[in-house]
Design a protein around this motif. Structure first.
Motif, PDB file in Angstrom:
ATOM      1  N   TYR A   8       0.858  -1.195   0.000  1.00 24.90           N
ATOM      2  CA  TYR A   8       0.000   0.000   0.000  1.00 24.90           C
ATOM      3  C   TYR A   8       0.883   1.230   0.000  1.00 24.90           C
ATOM      4  O   TYR A   8       1.779   1.364   0.830  1.00 24.90           O
ATOM      5  CB  TYR A   8      -0.893  -0.017   1.252  1.00 24.90           C
ATOM      6  N   VAL A   9       0.623   2.125  -0.954  1.00 30.32           N
ATOM      7  CA  VAL A   9       1.393   3.369  -1.066  1.00 30.32           C
ATOM      8  C   VAL A   9       0.463   4.533  -0.762  1.00 30.32           C
ATOM      9  O   VAL A   9      -0.664   4.584  -1.290  1.00 30.32           O
ATOM     10  CB  VAL A   9       1.977   3.530  -2.488  1.00 30.32           C
ATOM     11  N   ILE A  10       0.903   5.464   0.051  1.00 32.09           N
ATOM     12  CA  ILE A  10       0.090   6.653   0.347  1.00 32.09           C
ATOM     13  C   ILE A  10       1.032   7.847   0.490  1.00 32.09           C
ATOM     14  O   ILE A  10       2.166   7.700   0.964  1.00 32.09           O
ATOM     15  CB  ILE A  10      -0.776   6.431   1.611  1.00 32.09           C
ATOM     16  N   TYR A  11       0.589   8.990   0.018  1.00 30.77           N
ATOM     17  CA  TYR A  11       1.400  10.202   0.067  1.00 30.77           C
ATOM     18  C   TYR A  11       0.834  11.116   1.140  1.00 30.77           C
ATOM     19  O   TYR A  11      -0.375  11.321   1.215  1.00 30.77           O
ATOM     20  CB  TYR A  11       1.375  10.922  -1.297  1.00 30.77           C
ATOM     21  N   PRO A 128      -5.394  -0.135   4.832  1.00 32.37           N
ATOM     22  CA  PRO A 128      -5.915   1.104   4.226  1.00 32.37           C
ATOM     23  C   PRO A 128      -6.601   2.002   5.251  1.00 32.37           C
ATOM     24  O   PRO A 128      -6.513   3.232   5.170  1.00 32.37           O
ATOM     25  CB  PRO A 128      -6.908   0.592   3.176  1.00 32.37           C
ATOM     26  N   SER A 132      -4.889   5.501   6.115  1.00 37.15           N
ATOM     27  CA  SER A 132      -5.726   6.664   5.774  1.00 37.15           C
ATOM     28  C   SER A 132      -5.865   7.554   7.008  1.00 37.15           C
ATOM     29  O   SER A 132      -5.814   8.780   6.920  1.00 37.15           O
ATOM     30  CB  SER A 132      -7.131   6.240   5.335  1.00 37.15           C
ATOM     31  N   LYS A 135      -2.693   9.503   7.856  1.00 34.97           N
ATOM     32  CA  LYS A 135      -2.609  10.668   6.968  1.00 34.97           C
ATOM     33  C   LYS A 135      -3.547  11.771   7.451  1.00 34.97           C
ATOM     34  O   LYS A 135      -3.158  12.940   7.540  1.00 34.97           O
ATOM     35  CB  LYS A 135      -2.938  10.250   5.530  1.00 34.97           C
ATOM     36  N   GLU A 139      -2.226  15.498   8.639  1.00 33.95           N
ATOM     37  CA  GLU A 139      -2.559  16.638   7.793  1.00 33.95           C
ATOM     38  C   GLU A 139      -3.614  17.550   8.386  1.00 33.95           C
ATOM     39  O   GLU A 139      -3.583  18.757   8.152  1.00 33.95           O
ATOM     40  CB  GLU A 139      -3.020  16.151   6.415  1.00 33.95           C
ATOM     41  N   SER A 140      -4.588  16.985   9.115  1.00 32.93           N
ATOM     42  CA  SER A 140      -5.716  17.801   9.567  1.00 32.93           C
ATOM     43  C   SER A 140      -5.846  17.832  11.085  1.00 32.93           C
ATOM     44  O   SER A 140      -6.651  18.597  11.617  1.00 32.93           O
ATOM     45  CB  SER A 140      -7.017  17.285   8.970  1.00 32.93           C
ATOM     46  N   MET A 144     -10.593   9.567  11.969  1.00 34.05           N
ATOM     47  CA  MET A 144     -11.917   8.977  11.725  1.00 34.05           C
ATOM     48  C   MET A 144     -12.081   7.807  12.695  1.00 34.05           C
ATOM     49  O   MET A 144     -11.096   7.151  13.026  1.00 34.05           O
ATOM     50  CB  MET A 144     -11.969   8.463  10.271  1.00 34.05           C
TER      51      MET A 144
ATOM     52  N   VAL B   9      -7.993   0.930  -1.663  1.00 37.10           N
ATOM     53  CA  VAL B   9      -9.031   1.415  -0.747  1.00 37.10           C
ATOM     54  C   VAL B   9      -8.473   2.594   0.031  1.00 37.10           C
ATOM     55  O   VAL B   9      -7.347   2.534   0.522  1.00 37.10           O
ATOM     56  CB  VAL B   9      -9.436   0.298   0.246  1.00 37.10           C
ATOM     57  N   VAL B  10      -9.240   3.668   0.130  1.00 35.27           N
ATOM     58  CA  VAL B  10      -8.813   4.811   0.942  1.00 35.27           C
ATOM     59  C   VAL B  10     -10.048   5.360   1.653  1.00 35.27           C
ATOM     60  O   VAL B  10     -11.154   5.336   1.106  1.00 35.27           O
ATOM     61  CB  VAL B  10      -8.104   5.891   0.079  1.00 35.27           C
ATOM     62  N   TYR B  11      -9.855   5.798   2.876  1.00 31.63           N
ATOM     63  CA  TYR B  11     -10.942   6.371   3.672  1.00 31.63           C
ATOM     64  C   TYR B  11     -10.758   7.878   3.714  1.00 31.63           C
ATOM     65  O   TYR B  11      -9.664   8.378   3.993  1.00 31.63           O
ATOM     66  CB  TYR B  11     -10.908   5.811   5.103  1.00 31.63           C
ATOM     67  N   ILE B  12     -11.830   8.607   3.439  1.00 36.56           N
ATOM     68  CA  ILE B  12     -11.753  10.069   3.364  1.00 36.56           C
ATOM     69  C   ILE B  12     -12.870  10.656   4.212  1.00 36.56           C
ATOM     70  O   ILE B  12     -14.037  10.244   4.084  1.00 36.56           O
ATOM     71  CB  ILE B  12     -11.910  10.558   1.903  1.00 36.56           C
ATOM     72  N   PRO B 127      -2.217   5.923  -6.446  1.00 33.88           N
ATOM     73  CA  PRO B 127      -2.032   6.334  -5.042  1.00 33.88           C
ATOM     74  C   PRO B 127      -1.723   7.824  -4.899  1.00 33.88           C
ATOM     75  O   PRO B 127      -2.178   8.452  -3.935  1.00 33.88           O
ATOM     76  CB  PRO B 127      -0.855   5.472  -4.569  1.00 33.88           C
ATOM     77  N   ALA B 128      -0.984   8.393  -5.848  1.00 29.50           N
ATOM     78  CA  ALA B 128      -0.665   9.815  -5.757  1.00 29.50           C
ATOM     79  C   ALA B 128      -1.907  10.668  -6.009  1.00 29.50           C
ATOM     80  O   ALA B 128      -2.147  11.659  -5.318  1.00 29.50           O
ATOM     81  CB  ALA B 128       0.431  10.176  -6.761  1.00 29.50           C
ATOM     82  N   SER B 131      -4.326  10.153  -2.970  1.00 25.17           N
ATOM     83  CA  SER B 131      -3.787  10.797  -1.770  1.00 25.17           C
ATOM     84  C   SER B 131      -4.025  12.302  -1.855  1.00 25.17           C
ATOM     85  O   SER B 131      -4.372  12.945  -0.859  1.00 25.17           O
ATOM     86  CB  SER B 131      -2.278  10.542  -1.623  1.00 25.17           C
ATOM     87  N   SER B 132      -3.826  12.849  -3.040  1.00 30.02           N
ATOM     88  CA  SER B 132      -4.017  14.283  -3.217  1.00 30.02           C
ATOM     89  C   SER B 132      -5.493  14.675  -3.102  1.00 30.02           C
ATOM     90  O   SER B 132      -5.829  15.712  -2.518  1.00 30.02           O
ATOM     91  CB  SER B 132      -3.445  14.720  -4.575  1.00 30.02           C
ATOM     92  N   LYS B 134      -7.682  13.125  -1.275  1.00 23.29           N
ATOM     93  CA  LYS B 134      -7.988  13.059   0.164  1.00 23.29           C
ATOM     94  C   LYS B 134      -7.513  14.326   0.868  1.00 23.29           C
ATOM     95  O   LYS B 134      -8.243  14.920   1.666  1.00 23.29           O
ATOM     96  CB  LYS B 134      -7.334  11.808   0.772  1.00 23.29           C
ATOM     97  N   SER B 135      -6.311  14.784   0.546  1.00 30.20           N
ATOM     98  CA  SER B 135      -5.797  16.017   1.150  1.00 30.20           C
ATOM     99  C   SER B 135      -6.695  17.203   0.801  1.00 30.20           C
ATOM    100  O   SER B 135      -6.990  18.045   1.651  1.00 30.20           O
ATOM    101  CB  SER B 135      -4.373  16.305   0.675  1.00 30.20           C
ATOM    102  N   GLU B 138      -9.991  16.974   2.797  1.00 26.87           N
ATOM    103  CA  GLU B 138      -9.873  17.065   4.260  1.00 26.87           C
ATOM    104  C   GLU B 138      -9.204  18.351   4.724  1.00 26.87           C
ATOM    105  O   GLU B 138      -9.448  18.791   5.853  1.00 26.87           O
ATOM    106  CB  GLU B 138      -9.113  15.852   4.806  1.00 26.87           C
ATOM    107  N   LEU B 143      -2.067  17.944  -2.839  1.00 32.71           N
ATOM    108  CA  LEU B 143      -0.625  17.746  -2.631  1.00 32.71           C
ATOM    109  C   LEU B 143       0.162  18.465  -3.718  1.00 32.71           C
ATOM    110  O   LEU B 143      -0.241  18.520  -4.882  1.00 32.71           O
ATOM    111  CB  LEU B 143      -0.278  16.252  -2.614  1.00 32.71           C
TER     112      LEU B 143
END
Lengths: 148, 153
Positions: A8-11, A128, A132, A135, A139-140, A144, B9-12, B127-128, B131-132, B134-135, B138, B143
């Motif tokens: 899993y990759v996340i920025y 994930p 998530s 992150k 950032e904030s 959650m 999967v990403v949670y936002i 992913p990039a 991720s952006s 989501k930023s 939120e 990004l």
């Protein structure tokens, strides 16, 4: 029995040092992971994943394989009841790379998993959500809820 | 049936309606998707095109399923790189599920061929982009290196 790998990759808009600290500091992990990661983080040392609900119940155990702050952390990973069996031990690597601006690319590689196991299923859903939330916290400042 | 597949999967912390808008509307996509925009009527059978900032059709396809704001499925073929265009149409699925005060976004991008170059490239890029996104939702800021189309491309 075959092995599986989950990647899993996340920025994240935070510096690598902040990401490293968030992985090991209990004040942070309490908030985005509902757990503490307890270790002295020296190679060969024990690691325990303890519930942050006041019970400190140990949900996962392992040892520190590599520790190169803030760039790379590698630990073994097993349910406490299965930790004596090398076949049930998997491996988690966090690669924390500086990225554009002052951001970080976090690559999570969980390998040596037993394909089709409860562990593989659990971590494929769990990572994930946890990452998530990491992150979001960095950032904030807000997380959650992890439980439905 | 599907031989190359990328799953993410990403949670936002947002609502499905807001996330749906951010995935489709130009005022959002420009900010986190390298300045690109998407044109479509967003109905089953509608065409779909992703445009570069200077107006080139970079990817094309068709809408297969729309269940706003829960599910969107479309086909997607890259028009710019010959070996990717030659692979034909991929299938992209967005599933949006409410989880307390957040949305779980499950993205599946797949094609019915092994060792797909387009899926490998997308696996690197998604992913990039996400991720952006989501930023942006939120924190109000995407990004840094995802806001502009790469020079020379």
């Amino acid at each position: 029995m075959s092995k599986a790998t989950f990647v899993y990759v996340i920025y994240i808009a935070a510096e690598p040092k902040a990401v490293w600290n968030a992985l090991i500091d209990g004040e942070a992990t309490k908030r985005y992971w509902d757990h503490l990661n307890v270790s002295d983080w020296k190679v060969g040392s024990k690691w325990e994943h303890q519930r942050a609900d006041g019970t400190n119940a140990v949900d996962l155990v392992g040892t520190v394989v590599e520790s190169a702050p803030p760039r790379r952390l590698v630990i073994t990973w097993a349910f406490p009841s299965q930790s004596a069996d090398p076949e049930q031990r998997s491996r988690v690597a966090f690669d924390i790379e500086p990225h554009a601006g002052e951001s970080t690319r976090l690559t999570l590689t969980h390998d040596d998993l037993e394909a089709g196991s409860d562990m593989e299923r659990g971590i494929s859903t769990g990572w994930p959500l946890v990452l998530s939330n990491l992150k979001s916290l960095l950032e904030s400042g807000k997380t959650m809820p992890l439980r439905g | 049936m599907t031989k190359s597949r990328f799953l993410y999967v990403v949670y936002i912390r947002t609502t499905p309606e807001r996330l749906w808008d951010a995935l489709t509307k130009p005022e959002f996509t420009r900010q986190y998707w390298s300045g690109t925009t998407q044109a479509s009527e967003w109905a089953v059978g509608s065409s779909w095109t992703a445009f570069t900032p200077d107006g080139r059709a970079w990817d094309v396809g068709e809408i297969l399923e729309v269940d706003k704001p829960r599910r969107l499925v479309l086909t997607w073929r890259n028009e710019h790189f010959p070996e990717m265009q030659a692979e034909g149409f991929t299938r992209l699925t967005y599933d949006l599920e409410v989880v307390q005060d957040a949305v779980k976004l499950t993205l599946t991008h797949e094609i019915d061929r092994e060792n797909s170059k387009i899926i490998a490239a997308l696996a690197d890029g998604w992913p990039a982009v996400l991720s952006s996104l989501k930023s942006l939702l939120e924190t109000g800021q995407s990004l840094e290196n995802t806001r502009e189309w790469p020079k020379g491309l």
